[in-house]
Design a protein around this motif. Structure first.
Motif, PDB file in Angstrom:
ATOM      1  N   VAL A  44      44.215  34.868  32.369  1.00  0.00           N
ATOM      2  CA  VAL A  44      45.454  34.288  32.886  1.00  0.00           C
ATOM      3  C   VAL A  44      46.194  35.413  33.604  1.00  0.00           C
ATOM      4  O   VAL A  44      46.335  36.509  33.053  1.00  0.00           O
ATOM      5  N   VAL A  45      46.648  35.145  34.811  1.00  0.00           N
ATOM      6  CA  VAL A  45      47.325  36.159  35.610  1.00  0.00           C
ATOM      7  C   VAL A  45      48.746  35.690  35.923  1.00  0.00           C
ATOM      8  O   VAL A  45      48.952  34.556  36.360  1.00  0.00           O
ATOM      9  N   VAL A  46      49.700  36.561  35.674  1.00  0.00           N
ATOM     10  CA  VAL A  46      51.097  36.307  36.056  1.00  0.00           C
ATOM     11  C   VAL A  46      51.423  37.245  37.201  1.00  0.00           C
ATOM     12  O   VAL A  46      51.128  38.440  37.139  1.00  0.00           O
ATOM     13  N   VAL A  47      52.031  36.705  38.236  1.00  0.00           N
ATOM     14  CA  VAL A  47      52.240  37.503  39.442  1.00  0.00           C
ATOM     15  C   VAL A  47      53.707  37.469  39.868  1.00  0.00           C
ATOM     16  O   VAL A  47      54.397  36.457  39.729  1.00  0.00           O
ATOM     17  N   SER A  48      54.175  38.615  40.358  1.00  0.00           N
ATOM     18  CA  SER A  48      55.517  38.718  40.933  1.00  0.00           C
ATOM     19  C   SER A  48      55.448  38.409  42.428  1.00  0.00           C
ATOM     20  O   SER A  48      54.370  38.255  43.005  1.00  0.00           O
ATOM     21  N   ALA A  49      56.619  38.347  43.063  1.00  0.00           N
ATOM     22  CA  ALA A  49      56.676  38.153  44.507  1.00  0.00           C
ATOM     23  C   ALA A  49      56.130  39.388  45.214  1.00  0.00           C
ATOM     24  O   ALA A  49      56.155  40.504  44.686  1.00  0.00           O
ATOM     25  N   MET A  50      55.618  39.197  46.414  1.00  0.00           N
ATOM     26  CA  MET A  50      54.994  40.279  47.166  1.00  0.00           C
ATOM     27  C   MET A  50      56.014  41.334  47.599  1.00  0.00           C
ATOM     28  O   MET A  50      57.039  41.018  48.200  1.00  0.00           O
ATOM     29  N   GLY A  51      55.725  42.589  47.278  1.00  0.00           N
ATOM     30  CA  GLY A  51      56.527  43.701  47.777  1.00  0.00           C
ATOM     31  C   GLY A  51      58.016  43.539  47.561  1.00  0.00           C
ATOM     32  O   GLY A  51      58.491  43.348  46.443  1.00  0.00           O
ATOM     33  N   ASP A 133      39.583  26.332  29.731  1.00  0.00           N
ATOM     34  CA  ASP A 133      38.389  25.707  29.139  1.00  0.00           C
ATOM     35  C   ASP A 133      37.410  25.239  30.212  1.00  0.00           C
ATOM     36  O   ASP A 133      36.203  25.117  29.950  1.00  0.00           O
ATOM     37  N   ARG A 134      37.911  24.995  31.407  1.00  0.00           N
ATOM     38  CA  ARG A 134      37.036  24.608  32.525  1.00  0.00           C
ATOM     39  C   ARG A 134      36.452  25.826  33.234  1.00  0.00           C
ATOM     40  O   ARG A 134      35.763  25.696  34.238  1.00  0.00           O
ATOM     41  N   GLY A 135      36.781  27.021  32.735  1.00  0.00           N
ATOM     42  CA  GLY A 135      36.208  28.244  33.289  1.00  0.00           C
ATOM     43  C   GLY A 135      36.985  28.838  34.440  1.00  0.00           C
ATOM     44  O   GLY A 135      36.505  29.782  35.092  1.00  0.00           O
ATOM     45  N   LYS A 136      38.175  28.342  34.691  1.00  0.00           N
ATOM     46  CA  LYS A 136      38.949  28.840  35.832  1.00  0.00           C
ATOM     47  C   LYS A 136      39.831  30.026  35.448  1.00  0.00           C
ATOM     48  O   LYS A 136      40.235  30.167  34.295  1.00  0.00           O
ATOM     49  N   VAL A 137      40.117  30.856  36.438  1.00  0.00           N
ATOM     50  CA  VAL A 137      41.173  31.860  36.314  1.00  0.00           C
ATOM     51  C   VAL A 137      42.487  31.153  36.628  1.00  0.00           C
ATOM     52  O   VAL A 137      42.597  30.456  37.650  1.00  0.00           O
ATOM     53  N   VAL A 138      43.461  31.302  35.759  1.00  0.00           N
ATOM     54  CA  VAL A 138      44.750  30.622  35.947  1.00  0.00           C
ATOM     55  C   VAL A 138      45.794  31.618  36.428  1.00  0.00           C
ATOM     56  O   VAL A 138      46.011  32.656  35.790  1.00  0.00           O
ATOM     57  N   ILE A 139      46.424  31.322  37.553  1.00  0.00           N
ATOM     58  CA  ILE A 139      47.464  32.180  38.118  1.00  0.00           C
ATOM     59  C   ILE A 139      48.807  31.493  37.877  1.00  0.00           C
ATOM     60  O   ILE A 139      48.979  30.320  38.229  1.00  0.00           O
ATOM     61  N   VAL A 140      49.751  32.216  37.300  1.00  0.00           N
ATOM     62  CA  VAL A 140      51.069  31.649  37.002  1.00  0.00           C
ATOM     63  C   VAL A 140      52.149  32.447  37.725  1.00  0.00           C
ATOM     64  O   VAL A 140      52.133  33.678  37.708  1.00  0.00           O
TER      65      VAL A 140
END
Length: 396
Positions: A44-51, A133-140
């Motif tokens: 699971v990946v949590v991401v901030s706004a770009m730059g 569970d479906r094998g995906k990478v989840v980006i939040v």
């Protein structure tokens, strides 16, 4: 005591704005995620706004209104993370993996109803779990959630860290990584102190104090979530797959002092008079201003906060002026804090810190303590010099 944690194979990674500042950096992050996935982890990946996107959006808002509505500001600022999450999902797909992006509300981040500084009250990560569970990478999308009133909210400065750790706790992740352009938590800001050293570990309590007193590597609310949930938390460089600083229950360190941190953007309020103090506190409460420190002695109040935490400061100040008049005094101040277990109750440490300030030629405005910290208040222009002096005295 460290809570028992059953391995789930889930890893949560958070990437800051500097790590996803442009297309090339996003592609590098996607490759790092792919390596974690190849190691057999659910990611699971949590991401901030770009730059500098968030700052640019704030500037646009301020060009329209000197004191923009906090609700509308939340609607605007959440666009930054949505941009980053979508682009990163595309980049991960190019690595041959399946990925899906979610906003904070889609990921189940539920908050109170405060705008520009909401608190997470619950995480319901059902859609995240289904996609894992479906094998995906989840980006939040970090920094954002939805209130019980179904209003879009933001979590305030450093809120993406909080999103990541809260998700890690709800998902019972094996660990959570906070990835940025620095290697981890240092004994001082390396941009200020050349001799700053990387800490391999620091306790939750120490990290809470450091974050609350100005250290920018982690947000204090994220550390509190990690402590409560027992999630292993690491601060690491995006360009490295290991190392960094572990935020833990029992750090391995011989030195009593963990680190030194400074703040040079504090606003100080002084209020005199019993009724005036009561009115001031009511205004601060209504405005949901997060105070870094408060002294109340008799009918005299002094309190400090960071102006970056108050997007509508112009409006709040106007209200204070109108209600309190000459009974309120506004000032700008700086503070430098040393952090370590038990130092606040040690007169020797306090006296040594004062002596260090005198030796550096820094006039002190006040000294305050808690069990884990000693804070020295000074004028803003002396913060960096005092930081270097205290680091030399207690760390080097």
């Amino acid at each position: 005591m460290v809570p028992d944690v059953t391995p789930t194979g889930i890893v949560v990674q958070k990437y800051g704005g500097s790590s996803v500042a442009d297309a090339d950096k996003i592609k590098l992050v996607a490759k790092r995620i792919a390596r974690t996935k190849a190691a057999g982890k659910k990611v699971v990946v949590v991401v901030s706004a770009m730059g500098k996107t968030t700052n640019q959006l704030i500037e646009k808002a301020k060009s329209i209104s000197a004191s923009p509505s906090r609700r509308e500001l939340d609607m605007l600022l959440t666009c930054g993370e949505r941009e980053a999450m979508s682009l990163l999902a595309m980049a991960i797909t190019e690595e041959g993996l399946e990925a899906i992006s979610f906003t904070g509300s889609q990921a189940g981040i539920l908050t109170n109803d405060r705008h520009s500084g909401a608190r997470i009250v619950e995480v319901r990560p059902f859609r995240v779990e289904d996609e894992l569970d479906r094998g995906k990478v989840v980006i939040v999308a970090g920094f954002q959630g939805v209130s019980y009133k179904r209003e879009i909210t933001t979590l305030g400065r450093g809120g993406s860290d909080t999103t990541a750790v809260a998700l890690a706790g709800a998902l019972r992740a094996d660990y959570c990584e906070i990835c940025s352009d620095v290697d981890g938590v240092y004994t001082a800001d390396p941009r200020v102190v050349d001799a700053a050293q990387l800490l391999t570990s620091v306790s939750h309590d120490e990290m809470l104090e450091l974050a609350a007193q100005g250290a920018k590597v982690l947000h204090d609310a994220s550390v509190e979530f990690a402590r409560r949930s027992g999630i292993a938390l690491y601060a690491r460089a995006t360009n490295k797959d290991s190392g960094g600083t572990r935020i833990d229950f029992t750090p391995e360190r011989e030195r009593q002092i963990a680190a030194v941190t400074g703040q040079n953007n504090l606003i100080r309020l002084k209020v005199s008079g019993g009724a005036a103090v009561e009115h001031c506190l009511q205004i601060l409460e209504t405005a949901s201003i997060p105070l870094t420190h408060l002294d109340l002695e008799g009918k005299d109040l002094r309190c400090w906060f960071t102006i970056a935490d108050v997007p509508d400061w112009a409006e709040v100040r106007k209200k204070l002026d109108n209600v309190l008049g000459e009974q309120v005094e506004f000032g700008e101040e700086g503070a430098v804090t040393i952090v370590g277990h038990g130092i606040g109750s040690n007169p020797g440490v306090i006296n040594k810190a004062r002596t260090s300030a005198v030796g550096a030629g820094v006039p002190l405005n006040a000294v305050s303590v808690s069990p884990l910290r000693v804070t020295l208040w000074c004028d803003r222009q002396h913060v960096d010099g005092l930081t270097r002096a205290l680091h030399k005295t207690f760390v080097e």
